[in-house]
Design an enzyme around this catalytic site. Structure first.
Site, short mmCIF file in Angstrom:
data_model
loop_
_atom_site.label_atom_id
_atom_site.label_comp_id
_atom_site.label_asym_id
_atom_site.label_seq_id
_atom_site.Cartn_x
_atom_site.Cartn_y
_atom_site.Cartn_z
N HIS A 1 1.65 6.95 0.27
CA HIS A 1 0.92 6.04 1.16
C HIS A 1 -0.53 5.97 0.70
O HIS A 1 -1.33 6.87 1.01
CB HIS A 1 1.02 6.55 2.60
CG HIS A 1 0.55 5.58 3.61
ND1 HIS A 1 -0.79 5.32 3.85
CD2 HIS A 1 1.24 4.79 4.47
CE1 HIS A 1 -0.90 4.43 4.82
NE2 HIS A 1 0.32 4.08 5.20
N HIS B 1 0.80 -1.23 0.00
CA HIS B 1 0.00 0.00 0.00
C HIS B 1 0.84 1.28 0.00
O HIS B 1 0.28 2.37 -0.07
CB HIS B 1 -0.94 0.01 1.21
CG HIS B 1 -0.23 0.23 2.50
ND1 HIS B 1 0.51 -0.75 3.11
CD2 HIS B 1 -0.11 1.33 3.27
CE1 HIS B 1 1.05 -0.27 4.21
NE2 HIS B 1 0.69 1.00 4.33
#
Length: 166
Positions: free
Chosen positions: A85, A70
């Site tokens: 992020h 992620h």
């Protein structure tokens, strides 16, 4: 007469980062996580993506890929490291809905796809898709960091502008 021997003042080096995602650029204060919103992770901006593709905003080197796919850290030619992020608390998805196309140490080109992700799967799991873009070693910058907010297109619109320390 002695002007040719005077030390020239170096021009400040301005670094511009284009959007790594297509969507809406917003301030870090909009991120529903105090570590990002409070600037504890570094300086930056966030994007609420409308397409599930994170691309390299500049030529650089992959410094780190988070195991759960992620997030990624990318280093530029000046040694600045950026954290991208995707979503908040998306580490809990353990990689579900994320496909990485890079590995640590890879040299990447601007526009190259780094991570593809399923926006609807992330939202359905109950997580915000807002994506912080953080300069993690912001101590290399002057206090000046400008953000351009509003609609952005990946690879085209500047979202961050910073000045390197001399």
């Amino acid at each position: 007469m002695f002007s040719k021997w005077r030390k020239k003042q170096a021009e400040p080096k301005v670094v511009e980062i284009v959007a790594p995602l297509t969507g809406e650029a917003v301030s870090l204060a909009s991120v529903p996580d105090d570590a990002f919103a409070g600037g504890h992770m570094g300086k930056g901006v966030a994007i609420v993506p409308t397409e599930g593709k994170l691309v390299a905003p500049f030529d650089g080197t992959i410094a780190h890929v988070i195991k759960s796919k992620h997030a990624v850290m990318l280093e530029d030619e000046h040694g600045l490291q950026y954290l991208f992020h995707i979503g908040i608390n998306t580490v809990s998805l353990k990689g579900e809905g994320f496909t990485t196309h890079i590995a640590v140490g890879d040299k990447v080109k601007a526009g190259q796809t780094l991570i593809e992700f399923d926006i609807e799967a992330i939202k359905s799991a109950g997580y915000p898709v807002i994506t912080p873009i953080i300069v993690t070693n912001a101590d290399e910058l002057t206090e000046t960091i400008d953000t351009n907010l509003g609609p952005v297109t990946a690879g085209r619109d500047v979202v961050l502008k910073a000045i390197l320390k001399a």
